[in-house]
Design a protein around this motif. Structure first.
Motif, PDB file in Angstrom:
ATOM      1  N   ALA A   1       0.845  -1.202   0.000  1.00 28.53           N
ATOM      2  CA  ALA A   1       0.000   0.000   0.000  1.00 28.53           C
ATOM      3  C   ALA A   1       0.877   1.248   0.000  1.00 28.53           C
ATOM      4  O   ALA A   1       1.812   1.366   0.795  1.00 28.53           O
ATOM      5  CB  ALA A   1      -0.915   0.005   1.217  1.00 28.53           C
ATOM      6  N   ILE A   2       0.569   2.170  -0.910  1.00 22.45           N
ATOM      7  CA  ILE A   2       1.293   3.427  -1.028  1.00 22.45           C
ATOM      8  C   ILE A   2       0.309   4.568  -0.767  1.00 22.45           C
ATOM      9  O   ILE A   2      -0.711   4.671  -1.443  1.00 22.45           O
ATOM     10  CB  ILE A   2       1.910   3.603  -2.429  1.00 22.45           C
ATOM     11  N   GLU A   3       0.621   5.426   0.198  1.00 17.47           N
ATOM     12  CA  GLU A   3      -0.249   6.561   0.501  1.00 17.47           C
ATOM     13  C   GLU A   3       0.051   7.716  -0.453  1.00 17.47           C
ATOM     14  O   GLU A   3       1.216   8.053  -0.700  1.00 17.47           O
ATOM     15  CB  GLU A   3      -0.027   7.032   1.943  1.00 17.47           C
ATOM     16  N   LYS A   4      -0.991   8.320  -1.004  1.00 22.93           N
ATOM     17  CA  LYS A   4      -0.852   9.480  -1.878  1.00 22.93           C
ATOM     18  C   LYS A   4      -1.774  10.586  -1.373  1.00 22.93           C
ATOM     19  O   LYS A   4      -2.957  10.352  -1.121  1.00 22.93           O
ATOM     20  CB  LYS A   4      -1.236   9.131  -3.327  1.00 22.93           C
ATOM     21  N   ARG A   5      -1.231  11.789  -1.247  1.00 22.05           N
ATOM     22  CA  ARG A   5      -2.037  12.959  -0.890  1.00 22.05           C
ATOM     23  C   ARG A   5      -2.499  13.665  -2.159  1.00 22.05           C
ATOM     24  O   ARG A   5      -1.875  13.542  -3.221  1.00 22.05           O
ATOM     25  CB  ARG A   5      -1.240  13.925  -0.028  1.00 22.05           C
ATOM     26  N   LEU A   6      -3.568  14.429  -2.038  1.00 22.44           N
ATOM     27  CA  LEU A   6      -4.102  15.119  -3.204  1.00 22.44           C
ATOM     28  C   LEU A   6      -3.104  16.129  -3.757  1.00 22.44           C
ATOM     29  O   LEU A   6      -3.063  16.351  -4.972  1.00 22.44           O
ATOM     30  CB  LEU A   6      -5.423  15.811  -2.854  1.00 22.44           C
ATOM     31  N   ASP A   7      -2.289  16.739  -2.900  1.00 18.47           N
ATOM     32  CA  ASP A   7      -1.324  17.713  -3.424  1.00 18.47           C
ATOM     33  C   ASP A   7      -0.296  17.036  -4.326  1.00 18.47           C
ATOM     34  O   ASP A   7       0.113  17.591  -5.353  1.00 18.47           O
ATOM     35  CB  ASP A   7      -0.638  18.481  -2.290  1.00 18.47           C
ATOM     36  N   GLN A   8       0.107  15.784  -4.018  1.00 17.78           N
ATOM     37  CA  GLN A   8       1.019  15.060  -4.892  1.00 17.78           C
ATOM     38  C   GLN A   8       0.358  14.775  -6.244  1.00 17.78           C
ATOM     39  O   GLN A   8       0.966  14.985  -7.303  1.00 17.78           O
ATOM     40  CB  GLN A   8       1.421  13.729  -4.252  1.00 17.78           C
ATOM     41  N   LEU A   9      -0.885  14.308  -6.196  1.00 13.72           N
ATOM     42  CA  LEU A   9      -1.605  13.993  -7.432  1.00 13.72           C
ATOM     43  C   LEU A   9      -1.855  15.255  -8.253  1.00 13.72           C
ATOM     44  O   LEU A   9      -1.746  15.246  -9.483  1.00 13.72           O
ATOM     45  CB  LEU A   9      -2.926  13.310  -7.088  1.00 13.72           C
ATOM     46  N   ALA A  10      -2.188  16.348  -7.569  1.00 16.10           N
ATOM     47  CA  ALA A  10      -2.483  17.603  -8.266  1.00 16.10           C
ATOM     48  C   ALA A  10      -1.250  18.144  -8.973  1.00 16.10           C
ATOM     49  O   ALA A  10      -1.325  18.601 -10.124  1.00 16.10           O
ATOM     50  CB  ALA A  10      -3.019  18.637  -7.277  1.00 16.10           C
ATOM     51  N   ARG A  11      -0.092  18.118  -8.300  1.00 17.03           N
ATOM     52  CA  ARG A  11       1.127  18.614  -8.947  1.00 17.03           C
ATOM     53  C   ARG A  11       1.495  17.748 -10.154  1.00 17.03           C
ATOM     54  O   ARG A  11       2.021  18.248 -11.144  1.00 17.03           O
ATOM     55  CB  ARG A  11       2.290  18.632  -7.944  1.00 17.03           C
ATOM     56  N   GLU A  12       1.192  16.451 -10.068  1.00 17.14           N
ATOM     57  CA  GLU A  12       1.549  15.583 -11.186  1.00 17.14           C
ATOM     58  C   GLU A  12       0.672  15.855 -12.402  1.00 17.14           C
ATOM     59  O   GLU A  12       1.177  15.935 -13.531  1.00 17.14           O
ATOM     60  CB  GLU A  12       1.452  14.114 -10.783  1.00 17.14           C
ATOM     61  N   VAL A  13      -0.642  15.994 -12.231  1.00 16.74           N
ATOM     62  CA  VAL A  13      -1.482  16.260 -13.407  1.00 16.74           C
ATOM     63  C   VAL A  13      -1.179  17.643 -13.975  1.00 16.74           C
ATOM     64  O   VAL A  13      -1.281  17.853 -15.195  1.00 16.74           O
ATOM     65  CB  VAL A  13      -2.987  16.112 -13.082  1.00 16.74           C
ATOM     66  N   GLU A  14      -0.763  18.590 -13.133  1.00 16.24           N
ATOM     67  CA  GLU A  14      -0.358  19.898 -13.644  1.00 16.24           C
ATOM     68  C   GLU A  14       0.908  19.784 -14.491  1.00 16.24           C
ATOM     69  O   GLU A  14       1.032  20.444 -15.537  1.00 16.24           O
ATOM     70  CB  GLU A  14      -0.143  20.864 -12.477  1.00 16.24           C
ATOM     71  N   ALA A  15       1.852  18.926 -14.062  1.00 15.84           N
ATOM     72  CA  ALA A  15       3.076  18.707 -14.846  1.00 15.84           C
ATOM     73  C   ALA A  15       2.758  18.033 -16.178  1.00 15.84           C
ATOM     74  O   ALA A  15       3.336  18.368 -17.218  1.00 15.84           O
ATOM     75  CB  ALA A  15       4.063  17.865 -14.041  1.00 15.84           C
ATOM     76  N   LEU A  16       1.825  17.097 -16.164  1.00 14.99           N
ATOM     77  CA  LEU A  16       1.426  16.419 -17.402  1.00 14.99           C
ATOM     78  C   LEU A  16       0.759  17.395 -18.367  1.00 14.99           C
ATOM     79  O   LEU A  16       1.025  17.377 -19.575  1.00 14.99           O
ATOM     80  CB  LEU A  16       0.485  15.259 -17.083  1.00 14.99           C
TER      81      LEU A  16
END
Length: 555
Positions: free
Chosen positions: A138-153
């Motif tokens: 199990a890997i924990e992900k916060r919304l800020d990590q996910l948000a920065r990644e879709v912004e980079a994409l």
């Protein structure tokens, strides 16, 4: 151009007239999120597990749970064993899971205008990665990590994707599909198409609209040359691949078939996206995504990124790299060193050497544990290799490859067992893991040889090797294929052939007429009757009929 919405606000701010998916606009999506929020808010506990076949239905439940303050666990599948493991960690389930797990249903009448922006640092989910051993972590992900990644994409690829519908062959229940098929399209306002499983379905689904394809290496390696791929030329804006390496031959074949050079994304569940490369030429270098810093320490890649749990710390990978221009090249894993009879053996080096043989397209080496650990090899032959197999057989080609290695590897450091496959085995995330490799040496079911695949009928042949694990102990004096294995295979291959409902309800008209033994070649005929929600199967061989029955399924 559609206004970008932060992930924290995709269900909060209205997009008038914007379609989220076929049959659903943004207003309906927000209403659905609000309904789910009401349901989750009334559920006790903090942690919930989600599994949905439909990506948009999943997205509504995901944001509904987040807006209710829940922490979400994504199940990689809805098998009973997976759900049972999750049950010990969560307070409830939602989605396409068996009724025994009491899946939550959305309430009616939720008010989307009451939704407020999510706290990026406090909003969490858990995804699972198989790693190299196949055991889920199990890997924990916060919304800020996910948000920065879709912004980079979006910063890297958004301009070329304007107005495109997002198609995909990968599941949104894993991190790659979650980002590329759900979160990124929602933030960018792009329409999400239903998942496609077969190449023929993809051709029909794309039609004449601009499209993006989110695929796995396994899918792109198997593009059938007989299909009319030219119909997609000019329609596909971008093709993404992630989850494992896409070899040069497969990448260039995909570019020729699809009319656009595949773009690979390199990263992991822990790190998020790190870099990308596009196959406009052979062996392109990797380039870091916006916001990602990298360096090489002791020949290994280290990264610092807002996609990591700690954006300020350097994270050290086990990937060996070398600088190439402004990017880098991957040289293999530093941790793939094993000991065989006190001899250190680099599996990467062994694979590279075997791949130099003129009969080999791809190779993967593993270690089969036992009283005496043994190196094993899975080989994907090229055209010359398959010709050699047909003419001389497996044993001869195995000996040829072993002799080829003898000049630089002694007998202890060479594979003792060999398997030849159309492609390397992958898990649901498109990764080649030790578990999938070892299953080829003690497989539970044979490799299918599909003879027919249509919308409601399919036919395949199965060679019953004595090595199949299902023969163990059944029976020692005269091995026969167990009836329970035949039922399991019918359902599993049925799910590969047809979009079956997730829940097993009952068996009907089950008959076992003749035993099947090792070395038999049996034919499995499958018929899907959607009006009755029924999968009909028949096993036959040169000896006559073996078994038949009907499986009734439901939602």
């Amino acid at each position: 151009m559609t206004e970008w919405l932060p992930l924290s606000e995709v269900a909060v701010r209205a997009r008038v007239g914007r379609r989220i998916a076929p049959g659903m606009d943004h207003a309906q999506f927000r209403a659905r999120v609000a309904d789910w929020r009401e349901a989750f808010a009334r559920q006790a506990g903090r942690d919930v597990a989600l599994y949905f076949e439909d990506a948009v239905g999943f997205a509504a439940a995901l944001f509904g749970a987040w807006h209710a303050g829940k922490r979400v666990m994504l199940c990689g599948d809805n098998l009973a064993s997976t759900l049972e493991r999750a049950a010990s960690r969560v307070d409830g389930f939602a989605g396409d899971v068996a009724q025994e797990f009491a899946p939550l249903q959305p309430e009616q009448g939720g008010d989307p205008d009451e939704l407020v922006a999510l706290d990026e640092a406090a909003t969490q989910l858990f995804v699972f990665t198989s790693g190299s051993t196949g055991e889920p972590v199990a890997i924990e992900k916060r919304l800020d990590q996910l948000a920065r990644e879709v912004e980079a994409l979006e910063a890297s690829f958004g301009e070329e994707m304007q107005g495109a519908v997002v198609h995909g062959t990968v599941s949104h229940q894993h991190i790659y599909g979650l980002l590329f098929r759900v979160l990124w399209p929602l933030a960018a306002g792009r329409e999400i198409a239903p998942r496609t499983f077969f190449h023929e379905d993809l051709l029909m689904a794309v039609g004449r609209r601009p499209a993006v394809l989110v695929a796995s290496p396994a899918h792109l390696k198997r593009l059938p040359s007989q299909l009319d791929w030219a119909a997609l030329h000019g329609q596909l804006r971008t093709v993404f691949s992630s989850g494992g390496a896409l070899g040069a031959d497969a990448a260039l074949d995909a570019r020729r078939h699809l009319g656009v050079a595949p773009t690979e994304i390199y990263g992991s569940s822990e790190t998020g996206g790190i870099a990308w490369r596009r196959w406009n030429r052979e062996q392109p270098a990797w380039h870091a995504l916006p916001g990602v810093s990298w360096r090489i320490v002791d020949a290994r890649l280290e990264v610092r990124s807002p996609h990591l749990a700690d954006a300020h710390e350097w994270w050290r990978s086990e990937d060996r790299v070398a600088t190439e221009g402004e990017g880098f090249r991957l040289l293999g894993r530093a941790d793939r060193i094993v000991k065989i009879e006190e001899r250190r053996v680099s599996l990467d080096a062994l694979e590279r050497h075997i791949a130099e043989h003129p009969c080999v397209q791809e190779a993967r080496i593993g270690m089969l544990p036992g009283a005496r650990d043994t190196l094993v090899a899975v080989i994907v032959p090229n055209e010359s290799g398959w010709a050699a197999l047909r003419e001389h057989g497996r044993r001869a080609l195995s000996q040829t490859l072993s002799h080829f290695l003898a000049a630089s590897h002694d007998a202890v450091a060479r594979p003792r067992r060999w398997r030849f496959a159309v492609s390397l085995p992958v898990n649901a995330q498109g990764k080649v893991t030790d578990r999938e490799l070892m299953a080829l040496f003690r497989p539970e079911r044979p490799e299918p040889h599909w003879r027919l695949r249509e919308a409601e009928s399919a036919e395949l042949e199965l060679d019953l090797s004595p090595d199949l694990a299902v023969f163990d102990g059944h029976f020692p004096q005269a091995a026969v294929l167990p009836g329970v294995a035949q039922l399991d295979w019918a359902i599993r291959f049925g799910r590969e052939a047809f979009p079956l409902p997730p829940r097993f309800l009952r068996m009907e008209a089950l008959k076992f007429q003749r035993v099947a033994r090792p070395h038999d070649r049996i034919r499995l005929q499958l018929q899907w009757l959607p009006a009755k929600q029924c999968l009909q199967f028949t096993y036959t061989s040169a000896h006559g009929p073996h078994a038949s029955g009907r499986v009734v399924l439901g939602e």
